[in-house]
Scaffold this motif. Structure first.
Motif, PDB file in Angstrom:
ATOM      1  N   SER A 188       0.661  -1.187  -0.079  1.00  0.00           N
ATOM      2  CA  SER A 188       0.227  -0.143  -0.018  1.00  0.00           C
ATOM      3  C   SER A 188       1.076   1.317  -0.198  1.00  0.00           C
ATOM      4  O   SER A 188       0.430   2.420  -0.530  1.00  0.00           O
ATOM      5  CB  SER A 188      -1.161  -0.016   0.998  1.00  0.00           C
ATOM      6  N   GLU A 189       2.029   0.947   0.633  1.00  0.00           N
ATOM      7  CA  GLU A 189       3.181   2.287   0.403  1.00  0.00           C
ATOM      8  C   GLU A 189       3.142   2.432  -1.135  1.00  0.00           C
ATOM      9  O   GLU A 189       3.370   3.691  -1.604  1.00  0.00           O
ATOM     10  CB  GLU A 189       4.241   1.814   1.273  1.00  0.00           C
ATOM     11  N   PHE A 190       3.777   1.398  -1.673  1.00  0.00           N
ATOM     12  CA  PHE A 190       3.970   1.549  -3.083  1.00  0.00           C
ATOM     13  C   PHE A 190       2.927   2.174  -3.839  1.00  0.00           C
ATOM     14  O   PHE A 190       3.023   2.698  -4.886  1.00  0.00           O
ATOM     15  CB  PHE A 190       4.322   0.029  -3.637  1.00  0.00           C
TER      16      PHE A 190
ATOM     17  N   ARG B 141       2.022   9.208 -11.345  1.00  0.00           N
ATOM     18  CA  ARG B 141       1.133   8.918 -12.388  1.00  0.00           C
ATOM     19  C   ARG B 141       0.476  10.146 -12.812  1.00  0.00           C
ATOM     20  O   ARG B 141       0.391  10.454 -14.104  1.00  0.00           O
ATOM     21  CB  ARG B 141      -0.047   7.831 -11.887  1.00  0.00           C
ATOM     22  N   ASP B 142       0.279  10.943 -11.869  1.00  0.00           N
ATOM     23  CA  ASP B 142      -0.275  12.367 -12.468  1.00  0.00           C
ATOM     24  C   ASP B 142       0.750  13.416 -12.998  1.00  0.00           C
ATOM     25  O   ASP B 142       0.681  13.719 -13.993  1.00  0.00           O
ATOM     26  CB  ASP B 142      -1.143  12.866 -11.286  1.00  0.00           C
ATOM     27  N   LYS B 143       1.836  13.631 -12.314  1.00  0.00           N
ATOM     28  CA  LYS B 143       2.758  14.768 -12.592  1.00  0.00           C
ATOM     29  C   LYS B 143       3.676  14.082 -13.747  1.00  0.00           C
ATOM     30  O   LYS B 143       4.123  13.004 -13.565  1.00  0.00           O
ATOM     31  CB  LYS B 143       3.521  15.173 -11.482  1.00  0.00           C
ATOM     32  N   PRO B 144       4.131  14.834 -14.723  1.00  0.00           N
ATOM     33  CA  PRO B 144       5.224  14.508 -15.441  1.00  0.00           C
ATOM     34  C   PRO B 144       6.274  14.427 -14.669  1.00  0.00           C
ATOM     35  O   PRO B 144       6.744  14.947 -13.976  1.00  0.00           O
ATOM     36  CB  PRO B 144       5.189  15.447 -16.633  1.00  0.00           C
ATOM     37  N   ILE B 145       7.268  13.245 -15.033  1.00  0.00           N
ATOM     38  CA  ILE B 145       8.586  13.308 -14.492  1.00  0.00           C
ATOM     39  C   ILE B 145       9.611  13.825 -15.052  1.00  0.00           C
ATOM     40  O   ILE B 145       9.700  13.868 -16.230  1.00  0.00           O
ATOM     41  CB  ILE B 145       8.943  11.756 -14.778  1.00  0.00           C
ATOM     42  N   PRO B 146      10.229  14.942 -14.153  1.00  0.00           N
ATOM     43  CA  PRO B 146      11.496  15.624 -14.895  1.00  0.00           C
ATOM     44  C   PRO B 146      12.569  15.114 -15.506  1.00  0.00           C
ATOM     45  O   PRO B 146      12.902  13.939 -14.758  1.00  0.00           O
ATOM     46  CB  PRO B 146      11.801  16.730 -13.707  1.00  0.00           C
ATOM     47  N   GLY B 147      13.147  15.764 -16.452  1.00  0.00           N
ATOM     48  CA  GLY B 147      14.409  14.909 -17.000  1.00  0.00           C
ATOM     49  C   GLY B 147      14.315  14.622 -18.586  1.00  0.00           C
ATOM     50  O   GLY B 147      13.231  14.680 -19.012  1.00  0.00           O
ATOM     51  N   ASP B 148      15.237  14.905 -19.239  1.00  0.00           N
ATOM     52  CA  ASP B 148      15.181  15.141 -20.445  1.00  0.00           C
ATOM     53  C   ASP B 148      15.586  13.445 -21.163  1.00  0.00           C
ATOM     54  O   ASP B 148      15.188  13.341 -22.309  1.00  0.00           O
ATOM     55  CB  ASP B 148      16.146  15.843 -21.293  1.00  0.00           C
ATOM     56  N   THR B 149      16.315  12.765 -20.455  1.00  0.00           N
ATOM     57  CA  THR B 149      16.694  11.550 -21.099  1.00  0.00           C
ATOM     58  C   THR B 149      16.109  10.355 -20.005  1.00  0.00           C
ATOM     59  O   THR B 149      15.475  10.647 -18.910  1.00  0.00           O
ATOM     60  CB  THR B 149      18.133  11.297 -21.145  1.00  0.00           C
ATOM     61  N   SER B 150      15.935   9.242 -20.778  1.00  0.00           N
ATOM     62  CA  SER B 150      15.367   8.118 -19.946  1.00  0.00           C
ATOM     63  C   SER B 150      15.962   8.035 -18.560  1.00  0.00           C
ATOM     64  O   SER B 150      15.504   7.871 -17.428  1.00  0.00           O
ATOM     65  CB  SER B 150      15.535   6.591 -20.666  1.00  0.00           C
ATOM     66  N   SER B 151      17.550   8.104 -18.720  1.00  0.00           N
ATOM     67  CA  SER B 151      18.387   7.730 -17.267  1.00  0.00           C
ATOM     68  C   SER B 151      17.906   8.902 -16.349  1.00  0.00           C
ATOM     69  O   SER B 151      17.665   8.521 -15.107  1.00  0.00           O
ATOM     70  CB  SER B 151      19.841   7.867 -17.781  1.00  0.00           C
ATOM     71  N   GLU B 152      17.812  10.147 -16.771  1.00  0.00           N
ATOM     72  CA  GLU B 152      17.595  11.245 -15.828  1.00  0.00           C
ATOM     73  C   GLU B 152      16.285  10.947 -14.898  1.00  0.00           C
ATOM     74  O   GLU B 152      16.070  11.113 -13.930  1.00  0.00           O
ATOM     75  CB  GLU B 152      17.623  12.637 -16.645  1.00  0.00           C
ATOM     76  N   ARG B 153      15.274  10.562 -15.989  1.00  0.00           N
ATOM     77  CA  ARG B 153      13.933  10.472 -15.288  1.00  0.00           C
ATOM     78  C   ARG B 153      13.892   9.123 -14.377  1.00  0.00           C
ATOM     79  O   ARG B 153      13.451   9.226 -13.322  1.00  0.00           O
ATOM     80  CB  ARG B 153      12.809  10.249 -16.461  1.00  0.00           C
TER      81      ARG B 153
ATOM     82  N   GLU C  98       3.524   5.134  -6.410  1.00  0.00           N
ATOM     83  CA  GLU C  98       2.916   5.048  -7.860  1.00  0.00           C
ATOM     84  C   GLU C  98       1.836   5.977  -8.248  1.00  0.00           C
ATOM     85  O   GLU C  98       1.768   6.721  -9.234  1.00  0.00           O
ATOM     86  CB  GLU C  98       2.379   3.605  -8.269  1.00  0.00           C
ATOM     87  N   ALA C  99       0.986   6.266  -7.338  1.00  0.00           N
ATOM     88  CA  ALA C  99      -0.072   7.291  -7.647  1.00  0.00           C
ATOM     89  C   ALA C  99       0.450   8.664  -7.772  1.00  0.00           C
ATOM     90  O   ALA C  99      -0.038   9.290  -8.488  1.00  0.00           O
ATOM     91  CB  ALA C  99      -1.253   7.039  -6.658  1.00  0.00           C
TER      92      ALA C  99
ATOM     93  N   MET D 164       4.713  -5.229  -9.724  1.00  0.00           N
ATOM     94  CA  MET D 164       4.081  -4.697 -11.083  1.00  0.00           C
ATOM     95  C   MET D 164       4.064  -3.227 -10.827  1.00  0.00           C
ATOM     96  O   MET D 164       4.432  -2.345 -11.622  1.00  0.00           O
ATOM     97  CB  MET D 164       2.448  -5.007 -11.074  1.00  0.00           C
ATOM     98  N   LEU D 165       4.010  -2.617  -9.621  1.00  0.00           N
ATOM     99  CA  LEU D 165       3.834  -1.311  -9.163  1.00  0.00           C
ATOM    100  C   LEU D 165       5.394  -0.832  -9.400  1.00  0.00           C
ATOM    101  O   LEU D 165       5.407   0.548 -10.191  1.00  0.00           O
ATOM    102  CB  LEU D 165       3.509  -0.851  -7.795  1.00  0.00           C
ATOM    103  N   LEU D 166       6.549  -1.343  -8.957  1.00  0.00           N
ATOM    104  CA  LEU D 166       7.817  -0.767  -9.304  1.00  0.00           C
ATOM    105  C   LEU D 166       7.944  -0.779 -10.689  1.00  0.00           C
ATOM    106  O   LEU D 166       8.462   0.030 -11.272  1.00  0.00           O
ATOM    107  CB  LEU D 166       8.965  -1.611  -8.582  1.00  0.00           C
ATOM    108  N   SER D 167       7.541  -1.926 -11.402  1.00  0.00           N
ATOM    109  CA  SER D 167       7.883  -2.016 -13.228  1.00  0.00           C
ATOM    110  C   SER D 167       7.174  -0.947 -13.478  1.00  0.00           C
ATOM    111  O   SER D 167       7.764  -0.264 -14.548  1.00  0.00           O
ATOM    112  CB  SER D 167       7.495  -3.356 -13.236  1.00  0.00           C
ATOM    113  N   SER D 168       6.085  -0.617 -13.297  1.00  0.00           N
ATOM    114  CA  SER D 168       5.298   0.305 -13.875  1.00  0.00           C
ATOM    115  C   SER D 168       5.866   1.577 -13.679  1.00  0.00           C
ATOM    116  O   SER D 168       5.975   2.703 -14.650  1.00  0.00           O
ATOM    117  CB  SER D 168       3.569   0.266 -13.501  1.00  0.00           C
ATOM    118  N   MET D 169       6.266   1.933 -12.482  1.00  0.00           N
ATOM    119  CA  MET D 169       6.838   3.262 -12.322  1.00  0.00           C
ATOM    120  C   MET D 169       8.124   3.499 -13.141  1.00  0.00           C
ATOM    121  O   MET D 169       8.296   4.663 -13.773  1.00  0.00           O
ATOM    122  CB  MET D 169       7.292   3.519 -10.791  1.00  0.00           C
ATOM    123  N   LEU D 170       8.959   2.430 -13.161  1.00  0.00           N
ATOM    124  CA  LEU D 170      10.166   2.553 -13.986  1.00  0.00           C
ATOM    125  C   LEU D 170      10.070   2.655 -15.384  1.00  0.00           C
ATOM    126  O   LEU D 170      10.614   3.442 -16.154  1.00  0.00           O
ATOM    127  CB  LEU D 170      11.186   1.393 -13.674  1.00  0.00           C
TER     128      LEU D 170
END
Lengths: 200, 200
Positions: free
Chosen positions: A73-75, A83-95, A79-80, A137-143
């Motif tokens: 439930s912490e995850f 989900r809403d805000k865009p993740i900052p960073g120009d490249t995959s690695s940065e994000r 994850e939530a 699943m949650l971790l994988s989805s975040m990544l």
DNA sequence: GGACGAAGTGGAACGTGTTCCTATTATGAC
DNA sequence: GTCATAATAGGAACACGTTCCACTTCGTCC
């Protein structure tokens, strides 16, 4: 270790039951935050949640189920939040690094809680498969979201890379909670891994 | 969990003591092979090794120390086996995969033993740092040797890659021993990770 | 070979996860 | 409302890791 499942929110009919479940998880968090894995004692959880020991075991068939459910439930919260805000960073690695660092910092702010949840996760066996699967699943989805925001047709490589990063993250976390590496080393190691995997 | 260290072979003066230590580790292996982590009960180990419970705790200050020490000596055997013979394979990835698969197959041949050792490793805390460190060094040395046979001036990247592979291997092992993935999935995942990290 | 400290024996005792049992209370069908 | 059933309370009991204690044996120094 029991083979039964934890009761999820959906399994519970009455409001009183959902309230009991919440009281149990709240008590678990509080004890875990104060003293980590060892402080989450089933009798103490039951007392604090004001349920009988037998009831606690009806809701969560073992200490491990209880703690992994708490982790899940912490995850969900984490994850939530992404989900809403865009993740900052120009490249995959940065994000990806942003997501990892943010999540890790959140965990490191509560060392005892993190220790309790991570220990439980690592000790879990097949009977906790459902709860573990949620977390995975949650971790994988975040990544993958961090790697390719909005992308839905992920390649096998995308998924494999996310999984490897997840593995590294978990190992780093274990090393940290068990006092084998510092927070800084944890961060550096994760950055290294991401850099090696996502060369963009 | 105690903060003392396990007694190593070098700590022990008399032949009788080395023999006691060996009897304890042999008993541990036998019980672990038969029934895994849960079957390694301290009273049972003491009985089978024909030492008193107090003596067992003098040699190994906790069940976790005992099992991680057993794991370390298992790794010593594996590492020694690779040290002499050249590792087959034309590229780094082939050689690394060879080492991983060989080691993994060895472990998977003894599922209960592997479960016991892996569980212990993942549950270990800072008091087991010495034993854990031995295992980490041996694993890392096996992997870097496979990547660059005979090379002594390893780059930071070499070491970082070895560590990431080690992390993946450990996660895969945990997933396998806890029944969350099959042996085949474990192998495929490790191959994937190596392929992503060593593109040669 | 006697004295002394370290190591080992045997087993009781304690803490905590887990199970189990009985009595009581809540819930739902009729 | 009444009854049957499920859920909960309260707590005893058990298992196993760990600690501790009283006693014995072993190794070493004189």
């Amino acid at each position: 270790m029991s083979s039964a499942n934890s009761l999820t929110v959906d399994d519970l009919g009455s409001a009183a039951q959902r309230d009991r479940r919440k009281r149990i998880l709240d008590a678990t968090y509080e004890l875990a935050r104060e003293g980590g894995f060892d402080a989450v004692q089933m009798r103490a959880v039951a007392d604090k949640a004001e349920v009988a020991l037998g009831t606690l075991y009806r809701y969560f068939p073992s200490k491990i189920h209880l703690l992994v459910s708490a982790l899940a439930s912490e995850f969900e919260r984490a994850e939530a939040a992404f989900r809403d805000k865009p993740i900052p960073g120009d490249t995959s690695s940065e994000r990806v690094i942003f997501v990892l660092k943010k999540t890790t910092r959140g965990l490191q702010g509560d060392p005892h809680l993190t220790e309790a949840l991570t220990r439980a996760f690592m000790f879990a066996d097949a009977s906790v498969a459902n709860e573990i699967h949620s977390v995975g699943m949650l971790l994988s989805s975040m990544l993958t979201q961090a790697m390719h925001p909005g992308k839905t047709d992920l390649t096998d490589d995308d998924v494999a890379i996310a999984r490897v990063i997840g593995d590294v993250w978990l190992s780093a976390l274990v090393a940290w909670v068990t006092g084998r590496s510092t927070a800084a080393e944890t961060g550096a190691h994760m950055e290294n891994a991401v850099r090696l995997l996502l060369r963009d």
